[in-house]
Design an enzyme around this catalytic site. Structure first.
Site: not given
Ligand code: DHB
Ligand code: FE
Length: 280
Positions: A12, A59, A193, A240
């Site tokens: 997302h 978030h 990530h 996540e």
């Molecule tokens: C990013 C990815 C995410 O899942 C998020 O919630 C906020 C930022 C990113 O890759 O920058």
């Molecule tokens: Fe996220």
């Protein structure tokens, strides 16, 4: 009766929404990302879900460190796209499904999951970006949505096992709802990530690929992955992915994988996407 017909997993990434809203979907950087959803747009136009039960995380937008529900179910008539610091996304208002949401909430709480009931909430990129990826840029979203927010921002998040079992409770609740509805369950976020610290930018393609493989064939293995393994293997934000397990738990034991997509890079994240269909 209502029935769950399919599950969708998707990242997302907020920058995806920004790219789409700014008309940059055809740019060389973004084109390969959106291409991975071409099939999905055709598929969902044919599937025509009435309701999407959308498992995502807020978030620190609707909630903050002042109040952090582990599981929160959106029971409102509608939900506005949130202002995450640069104005609301220019996407349609999200229409809820209060009757079904209240039914699921009662059933799931009585099955031992202490949900927080939310009657007013703005929804951030965790929810609106998946809608954009799956539906493009329509005047109004073509189905109703029950937002279901999971805390994966503040330690301790719920375990993958807990999310998987929650999915099962959602499956049971939907099957007991006395209205003929085509319901999909989506899980969003991930894949690997990390947005901060010395390991910022971490991507683990091997872990992500195995996760996608076993979502179909061995979700029990995934449900046993402890938090610390997500942190070590997939970075601080890889947690996540437990939300995909809520989606998987809501499906039957045997499912059919009809689409898969994996792409690096998109912002700081490995974009993963899968579509799983229940047997007819
Ligand atoms: C990013 C990815 C995410 O899942 C998020 O919630 C906020 C930022 C990113 O890759 O920058
Ligand atoms: Fe996220």
């Amino acid at each position: 009766m209502a029935r769950i017909t399919a599950g969708v997993g998707t990242s997302h990434v907020p920058a995806i929404g920004a790219a789409l809203d700014a008309g940059k979907a055809g740019d060389p950087y973004w084109q390969p990302v959106f291409k991975g959803y071409d099939f999905s747009k055709r598929w969902i136009a044919a599937q025509k879900p009435d309701v999407v039960f959308l498992v995502y995380n807020d978030h620190a937008t609707a909630f903050s460190l002042e109040m952090i529900p582990t599981f929160a179910i959106g029971c409102a008539e509608s939900f506005q796209p949130a202002d995450e610091g640069w104005g609301r996304r220019p996407v349609p208002v999200v229409n809820g499904a209060p009757d079904l949401a209240w039914h699921i909430m009662q059933s799931v709480i009585q099955d031992g999951f202490d949900l927080t009931i939310v009657n007013r909430m703005d929804v951030d990129h965790g929810l609106t970006v998946p809608l954009s990826l799956m539906f493009g840029q329509p005047q109004s979203w073509p189905c109703r949505v029950i937002p279901f927010a999971v805390n994966v921002v503040q330690y301790p998040p719920p375990s993958g096992r807990r999310c998987y079992e929650l999915g099962r409770a959602i499956r049971k609740a939907v099957s007991l709802f006395d209205e003929d509805l085509n319901v999909q369950v989506w899980g969003t976020g991930g894949m690997s990530h990390q947005l901060q610290g010395p390991r910022a930018g971490l991507i683990n393609r091997e872990f992500d690929t195995a996760f996608l493989d076993d979502l179909t064939r061995d979700p029990e293995r995934l449900a046993n992955i402890p938090h610390i393994d997500y942190v070590r293997e997939t970075g601080s934000e890889g947690i996540e992915m437990v939300m995909w397990l809520a989606m998987r738990g809501a499906l039957e034991e045997k499912v059919r994988e009809v689409h898969r997509f994996y792409h690096v890079p998109a912002s700081n994240t490995a974009v993963g996407h899968i579509i799983l269909e229940n047997p007819q």
